[in-house]
Write a protein that holds these residues in place. Structure first.
Motif, mmCIF file in Angstrom:
data_model
loop_
_atom_site.group_PDB
_atom_site.id
_atom_site.type_symbol
_atom_site.label_atom_id
_atom_site.label_comp_id
_atom_site.label_asym_id
_atom_site.label_seq_id
_atom_site.Cartn_x
_atom_site.Cartn_y
_atom_site.Cartn_z
ATOM 1 N N GLY A 92 0.828 -1.198 0.000
ATOM 2 C CA GLY A 92 0.000 0.000 0.000
ATOM 3 C C GLY A 92 0.862 1.247 0.000
ATOM 4 N N LEU A 93 0.204 2.380 -0.228
ATOM 5 C CA LEU A 93 0.898 3.663 -0.293
ATOM 6 C C LEU A 93 0.240 4.616 0.694
ATOM 7 N N ILE A 94 1.044 5.296 1.482
ATOM 8 C CA ILE A 94 0.500 6.289 2.399
ATOM 9 C C ILE A 94 1.159 7.629 2.095
ATOM 10 N N VAL A 95 0.317 8.594 1.739
ATOM 11 C CA VAL A 95 0.798 9.901 1.290
ATOM 12 C C VAL A 95 0.744 10.876 2.457
ATOM 13 N N ILE A 96 1.863 11.537 2.706
ATOM 14 C CA ILE A 96 1.908 12.524 3.785
ATOM 15 C C ILE A 96 1.452 13.872 3.238
ATOM 16 N N ASN A 97 0.456 14.474 3.889
ATOM 17 C CA ASN A 97 -0.038 15.769 3.406
ATOM 18 C C ASN A 97 0.906 16.891 3.851
ATOM 19 N N THR A 98 1.931 17.081 3.058
ATOM 20 C CA THR A 98 2.945 18.118 3.311
ATOM 21 C C THR A 98 2.313 19.496 3.114
ATOM 22 N N PRO A 99 3.020 20.561 3.492
ATOM 23 C CA PRO A 99 2.477 21.910 3.218
ATOM 24 C C PRO A 99 2.164 22.115 1.731
ATOM 25 N N ALA A 100 2.995 21.554 0.832
ATOM 26 C CA ALA A 100 2.726 21.699 -0.616
ATOM 27 C C ALA A 100 1.437 20.987 -1.000
ATOM 28 N N ALA A 101 1.200 19.816 -0.418
ATOM 29 C CA ALA A 101 -0.038 19.072 -0.685
ATOM 30 C C ALA A 101 -1.229 19.812 -0.091
ATOM 31 N N GLU A 102 -1.011 20.372 1.087
ATOM 32 C CA GLU A 102 -2.054 21.111 1.809
ATOM 33 C C GLU A 102 -2.578 22.286 0.972
ATOM 34 N N ARG A 103 -1.655 22.929 0.228
ATOM 35 C CA ARG A 103 -2.060 24.053 -0.631
ATOM 36 C C ARG A 103 -2.976 23.582 -1.751
ATOM 37 N N ARG A 104 -2.769 22.354 -2.212
ATOM 38 C CA ARG A 104 -3.580 21.839 -3.302
ATOM 39 C C ARG A 104 -4.909 21.301 -2.768
ATOM 40 N N LEU A 105 -4.845 20.550 -1.700
ATOM 41 C CA LEU A 105 -6.048 19.965 -1.098
ATOM 42 C C LEU A 105 -5.763 19.762 0.384
ATOM 43 N N SER A 106 -6.469 20.522 1.227
ATOM 44 C CA SER A 106 -6.154 20.470 2.655
ATOM 45 C C SER A 106 -6.584 19.132 3.252
ATOM 46 N N PHE A 107 -5.955 18.770 4.356
ATOM 47 C CA PHE A 107 -6.275 17.503 5.004
ATOM 48 C C PHE A 107 -7.728 17.498 5.473
ATOM 49 N N ASN A 108 -8.200 18.640 5.964
ATOM 50 C CA ASN A 108 -9.599 18.724 6.403
ATOM 51 C C ASN A 108 -10.563 18.484 5.255
ATOM 52 N N ARG A 109 -10.229 19.072 4.102
ATOM 53 C CA ARG A 109 -11.057 18.896 2.904
ATOM 54 C C ARG A 109 -11.014 17.434 2.451
ATOM 55 N N LEU A 110 -9.819 16.866 2.526
ATOM 56 C CA LEU A 110 -9.623 15.467 2.155
ATOM 57 C C LEU A 110 -10.487 14.563 3.048
ATOM 58 N N ARG A 111 -10.532 14.933 4.337
ATOM 59 C CA ARG A 111 -11.335 14.161 5.287
ATOM 60 C C ARG A 111 -12.811 14.178 4.866
ATOM 61 N N GLU A 112 -13.296 15.373 4.435
ATOM 62 C CA GLU A 112 -14.693 15.479 3.985
ATOM 63 C C GLU A 112 -14.909 14.674 2.699
ATOM 64 N N ILE A 113 -14.007 14.859 1.750
ATOM 65 C CA ILE A 113 -14.189 14.236 0.435
ATOM 66 C C ILE A 113 -14.186 12.712 0.528
ATOM 67 N N THR A 114 -13.310 12.173 1.385
ATOM 68 C CA THR A 114 -13.202 10.719 1.455
ATOM 69 C C THR A 114 -14.432 10.076 2.108
ATOM 70 N N GLN A 115 -15.252 10.907 2.768
ATOM 71 C CA GLN A 115 -16.496 10.385 3.342
ATOM 72 C C GLN A 115 -17.584 10.216 2.281
ATOM 73 N N LEU A 116 -17.388 10.872 1.127
ATOM 74 C CA LEU A 116 -18.397 10.802 0.062
ATOM 75 C C LEU A 116 -18.258 9.473 -0.681
ATOM 76 N N PRO A 117 -19.370 9.011 -1.295
ATOM 77 C CA PRO A 117 -19.251 7.792 -2.090
ATOM 78 C C PRO A 117 -18.263 8.002 -3.232
ATOM 79 N N ARG A 118 -17.513 6.977 -3.543
ATOM 80 C CA ARG A 118 -16.513 7.052 -4.597
ATOM 81 C C ARG A 118 -16.967 6.122 -5.718
#
Ligand SMILES: [Zn+2]
Length: 546
Positions: A192-218
């Motif tokens: 598996g792969l685990i991506v660390i949400n670095t500050p650069a990643a945070e600028r593109r998609l924040s961890f909080n936003r990611l938390r919301e999005i991953t709750q949605l059906p995919r």
């Protein structure tokens, strides 16, 4: 002679006086508004794939295609290409990550780890050594292998998220995409792969936003006849925040901060993190049907008509979601009723132009689920794939202000630059570079599905101009994006200037027409990263070609 704004205005004025057909088939602002008012209406419930609202929208688009006189280009003589979709949702508390550091205690990362649901398995339990692999990039042309000297077989790989430093923005956007990183990890036998949400990643998609999005059906597409693997699901992928990252590096030879610093100067070396981790994910799966809508305008040139320019735009949006100010319908007026409205009106105008090549109009499903409908079409097209020679995409027409320039994402990569430059100049506009390379827009809409199958593509957007209240139009769009994108307030109350919208649609028509009439089919520029990666054997154009 320099073709100025004034000469363009004179030419247009003369065309109007002469009552030329060019004037008669100009895109009609009222028609665009009518499409918008239908597609973004509350009755369509946010056009989520698999919902009646989406199906009504698809029927509307097919009906418009028919009335324009286009040919059905879906399956079995219809305008529809059914896409077999697998829907997955996370079970409550469905994702956990534990660290076993040898102390006998298991450290739980609850609250600091998120993952999209799995499209493959209802329950996953992964356990293995943890290895850090820099930005997770392997790219021979850049002389870069973040896995050099690492054995990741049967292990869990941790990588830094966000665009890697020292690489051109659009290339970094591709290489640092979690999907690309997961493919590299899977090829090397990682669990598996685990991506660390670095500050650069945070600028593109924040961890909080990611938390919301991953709750949605995919959703992903599943079709064994096209590919034995569900569309683009390589290794199980999760994301952790920087709090988790610090804990994960506690037993490592170097700290997380040191690794981050190293990455900022062009590449972090990988190492064993000195711990084992366990990852658990439970997802609920079911199957959904939704369709792309496809129509063809056959080319007028007996030879060139074999070649097809594809025009893509997504018809879906995110449906019903958490209420904001009492409104739970995510209408998706700008995202992307606007692109569909522009494409319908452009198609109507273009049908009278008799372009030499064929043009295929494609309104796709499940873009918001990760470019799923376009990926399915690109891998299983309804016309023979070798006929597809170029792609043009629209996603979000922010017709809020009178623009003087446009952006063509991907325009440096292929000879599609020439038709776009012609179209832009003919309207007294200019072509501007990507105003915000850090946001990686090139990999975030449907043209990218075509690029991955080796088809040169451009994603067209409105550029700079003067906002109604003064100031930068792009700043106005960026502020709108922040406040309303993927929110219920992306609805018909948005202040759209339909005269501006129709002017943009006219530019879009000229671009598609010029592309369909090019003497030679669009080609990748020699040495371009995307062309060399996805179409290594296709003939290339010299970088000098203009
Ligand atoms: Zn969109």
């Amino acid at each position: 002679m320099q073709f100025t704004m004034r000469t363009a205005a004179v030419v247009l004025a003369l065309a109007e006086i002469a009552g030329s057909p060019a004037a008669a088939r100009d895109p009609d602002p009222r028609a665009i508004q009518a499409h918008m008012e239908f597609l973004a209406d509350d009755l369509l419930q946010g056009r989520e794939p698999g919902s009646p609202g989406y199906d009504v929208a698809a029927l509307y688009v097919a009906s418009q295609f028919r009335s324009i006189g286009l040919e059905p280009a879906g399956r079995d003589g219809t305008f529809f290409q059914p896409v077999p979709l697998r829907r997955s949702r996370l079970a409550p508390k469905g994702v956990t990550l534990g660290i076993e550091d040898g102390s006998g205690e298991t450290f739980s990362m609850v609250g600091h780890v998120v993952a999209y649901p799995s499209a493959v398995r209802a329950v996953e339990e992964l356990r293995g050594r943890a290895v850090f692999a820099g930005n997770g990039i392997v790219e021979a042309r850049l002389g870069r292998d973040d896995y050099a000297g690492l054995d990741v077989r049967g292990k869990l790989v941790f990588v830094l998220g966000g665009p890697a430093a020292g690489i051109p923005a659009e290339v970094a956007a591709h290489l640092s995409r979690p999907g690309t990183q997961a493919a590299r990890a899977a090829e090397r036998g990682a669990l598996g792969l685990i991506v660390i949400n670095t500050p650069a990643a945070e600028r593109r998609l924040s961890f909080n936003r990611l938390r919301e999005i991953t709750q949605l059906p995919r959703m992903t597409w599943v079709d064994a006849a096209v590919s034995p693997l569900p569309g683009g699901a390589p290794a199980a992928t999760a994301f952790v925040d920087e709090t988790a990252a610090a804990a994960l590096f506690k037993r490592a030879p170097r700290s997380y901060a040191a690794a981050l610093k190293e990455a900022a100067t062009g590449g972090a070396r990988g190492f064993d993190l000195g711990i084992s981790v366990s990852f658990h994910r439970s997802s609920a799966l079911d199957d959904v049907r939704s369709a792309n809508v496809a129509a063809l305008l056959p080319g007028s040139d007996p030879t060139l008509a074999r070649e097809v320019v594809v025009v893509t735009t997504h018809l879906d949006h995110v449906g019903i979601g958490p209420a904001v100010d009492g409104d739970s319908i995510y209408n998706g007026a700008i995202d992307n009723a606007s692109g569909v409205a522009a494409t319908l009106e452009m198609a109507r105008a273009l049908a009278g132009d008799r372009p030499r090549r064929s043009v295929l109009f494609l309104a796709v499903t499940a873009e918001e689920k990760g470019l799923v409908g376009s990926d399915y079409f690109a891998r299983a097209p309804t016309v023979p794939s070798e006929r597809l020679v170029g792609a043009i995409n629209l996603d979000g027409v922010m017709a809020f202000y009178d623009f003087r320039s446009v952006v063509g994402y991907g325009v440096e990569s292929s000879t599609l630059r020439t038709p776009l430059e012609h179209a832009v100049r003919s309207m007294g506009l200019t072509l501007m570079p990507d105003p915000n390379p850090a946001t990686s827009i090139f990999t975030q809409s449907d043209h990218y599905s075509m690029v991955r199958q080796g088809i040169p593509a451009v994603f067209l957007q409105i550029g700079e101009g003067l906002a109604p209240g003064g100031g930068s139009g792009l700043a106005l769009s960026a502020a709108w994006d922040k406040a309303h994108l993927h929110k219920p307030s992306d609805d018909l109350k948005v202040a759209i200037d339909y005269a501006v919208f129709s002017r943009f649609t006219e530019l879009y028509r000229r671009f598609v027409l010029e592309a369909a009439n090019m003497p030679e089919a669009p080609r990748w520029i020699r040495g371009d990263f995307f062309g060399e990666t996805f179409a290594p054997h296709a003939p290339k154009a010299s970088p000098q070609v203009k």
